[in-house]
Design a protein around this motif. Structure first.
Motif, short mmCIF file in Angstrom:
data_model
loop_
_atom_site.label_atom_id
_atom_site.label_comp_id
_atom_site.label_asym_id
_atom_site.label_seq_id
_atom_site.Cartn_x
_atom_site.Cartn_y
_atom_site.Cartn_z
N VAL A 75 0.86 -1.18 0.00
CA VAL A 75 0.00 0.00 0.00
C VAL A 75 0.90 1.24 0.00
CG1 VAL A 75 -1.67 1.34 1.32
CG2 VAL A 75 -1.94 -1.14 1.13
N MET A 76 0.69 2.10 -0.97
CA MET A 76 1.47 3.34 -1.08
C MET A 76 0.69 4.49 -0.45
SD MET A 76 4.26 2.34 -2.54
CE MET A 76 5.01 3.95 -2.84
N LEU A 77 1.36 5.21 0.48
CA LEU A 77 0.80 6.38 1.13
C LEU A 77 1.64 7.59 0.75
CD1 LEU A 77 0.74 4.97 4.79
CD2 LEU A 77 -0.97 4.54 3.02
N GLU A 78 1.16 8.76 1.14
CA GLU A 78 1.96 9.97 1.01
C GLU A 78 1.99 10.67 2.35
OE1 GLU A 78 0.37 12.34 -2.12
OE2 GLU A 78 0.76 10.84 -3.67
N ALA A 79 3.18 11.08 2.77
CA ALA A 79 3.36 11.80 4.03
C ALA A 79 4.01 13.15 3.72
CB ALA A 79 4.22 11.01 5.00
N THR A 80 3.39 14.19 4.19
CA THR A 80 4.01 15.51 4.12
C THR A 80 4.53 15.86 5.50
OG1 THR A 80 2.53 16.20 2.33
CG2 THR A 80 3.64 17.94 3.57
N VAL A 81 5.86 16.00 5.60
CA VAL A 81 6.50 16.29 6.88
C VAL A 81 7.25 17.61 6.73
CG1 VAL A 81 8.10 15.46 8.64
CG2 VAL A 81 6.79 13.81 7.30
N ASP A 82 6.90 18.58 7.56
CA ASP A 82 7.51 19.92 7.49
C ASP A 82 7.42 20.48 6.07
OD1 ASP A 82 8.15 19.70 10.17
OD2 ASP A 82 10.16 18.92 9.77
#
Length: 307
Positions: A75-82
């Motif tokens: 499963v591919m997710l996207e994380a936006t960090v800072d």
């Protein structure tokens, strides 16, 4: 069964979430936004990853999005960090080898069937594992009360689909069924999940065997209920490794000595009870969905911001 219904109506609310093993401050959580796919490549993937989503939802903002899912068992997710966007892979597949294309594409690749020796790539990290159903959380309190009670329905329990890893499973079931030193309950076939959980709680020893993957839902269910576990050592490990002699007793892959190991545990009440406390504590500290969510989020924060 009336007895099955009786324990299920007790304490249906889940027990309080355990203290965080991987604490994330409010300020750190505010640095992260997750985008979660609206559809999975394989619909039953929800069994593996929705517990993570449930736990993470209580920590960070999650947005549902149409994210391409090109890899089988991932499963591919996207994380936006800072403010920086990263692709995150959660590999729940049975194969201990990660998807090379997924590893190359993802900033962080969580592998549930993680080989003990690792992969020589810091971006590939252990992904832990989940119980067979989220309903286990509703029944932890009565299940553990059953487990701590004075009565057992059998000595050794293990229920398997013998079509999966048929050789080792049939050998184990036949070996345990033909001996007369203790009682064995289980074997082939499936039962209702609540019946399976109740059988775990009422057995002195629970047998773990590999299936399509080295680590199966069964092991996590055993740990959740708080069982005394025996079986061959899996080729893969959890994000926090189990300790032999504390959380599990291992036997050789060819199951030599299995009857002796089970007989010794059946006879040793002190060791069994200590193991049961240790396994349920292990689940609460490391495998509860809230703990897994903390581990995933903490790993994202520590790894993605250090690059």
């Amino acid at each position: 069964m009336a007895s099955d219904s009786a324990w299920r109506v007790q304490h249906r609310r889940p027990p309080p979430s355990p203290a965080p093993t991987w604490p994330v401050s409010t300020a750190d959580a505010a640095r992260v936004v997750l985008r979660w796919p609206s559809r999975y490549e394989w619909a039953p993937a929800h069994i593996y990853v929705d517990p993570l989503r449930t736990g993470l939802h209580s920590l960070v903002r999650i947005e549902c999005a149409d994210i391409p899912q090109p890899f089988r068992g991932v499963v591919m997710l996207e994380a936006t960090v800072d403010g920086q966007r990263h692709e995150i892979a959660v590999d729940y597949g049975d194969d201990p080898e990660p998807q090379p294309e997924g590893v190359a594409r993802a900033s962080l690749y969580f592998k549930m069937q993680f080989l003990h020796e690792g992969y020589g790539d810091d971006s590939v990290v252990p992904g832990g594992f989940v119980p067979a159903s989220p309903s286990v959380y509703r029944f932890l309190t009565p299940l553990r009360a059953l487990r701590d009670g004075p009565r057992f329905s059998g000595d050794v329990y293990g229920r398997f689909r013998l079509a999966d890893r048929a050789g080792v499973r049939r050998h184990a079931v036949q070996t345990l069924s033909e001996q007369s030193r203790f009682s064995f309950r289980g074997g082939d076939g499936l039962v209702l999940y609540t019946r399976h959980l109740r059988d775990i709680a009422l057995a002195r020893v629970c047998l773990d065997l590999p299936g399509l993957s080295p680590i199966c839902f069964r092991l996590i269910d055993y740990l959740a209920v708080g069982a005394c576990v025996a079986g061959p050592r899996p080729r893969t490990r959890l994000h926090v490794p189990l300790e032999e002699g504390r959380h599990v007793t291992y036997v050789p892959d060819d199951l030599r000595g299995l009857v002796d190991v089970c007989a010794a545990l059946v006879a040793d009440e002190t060791t069994r009870e200590r193991r049961c406390r240790e396994t349920s504590d292990f689940f609460d500290r490391y495998l509860h969905r809230d703990q897994l969510a903390g581990y995933y989020l903490r790993t994202m924060l520590d790894t993605l911001t250090s690059r």
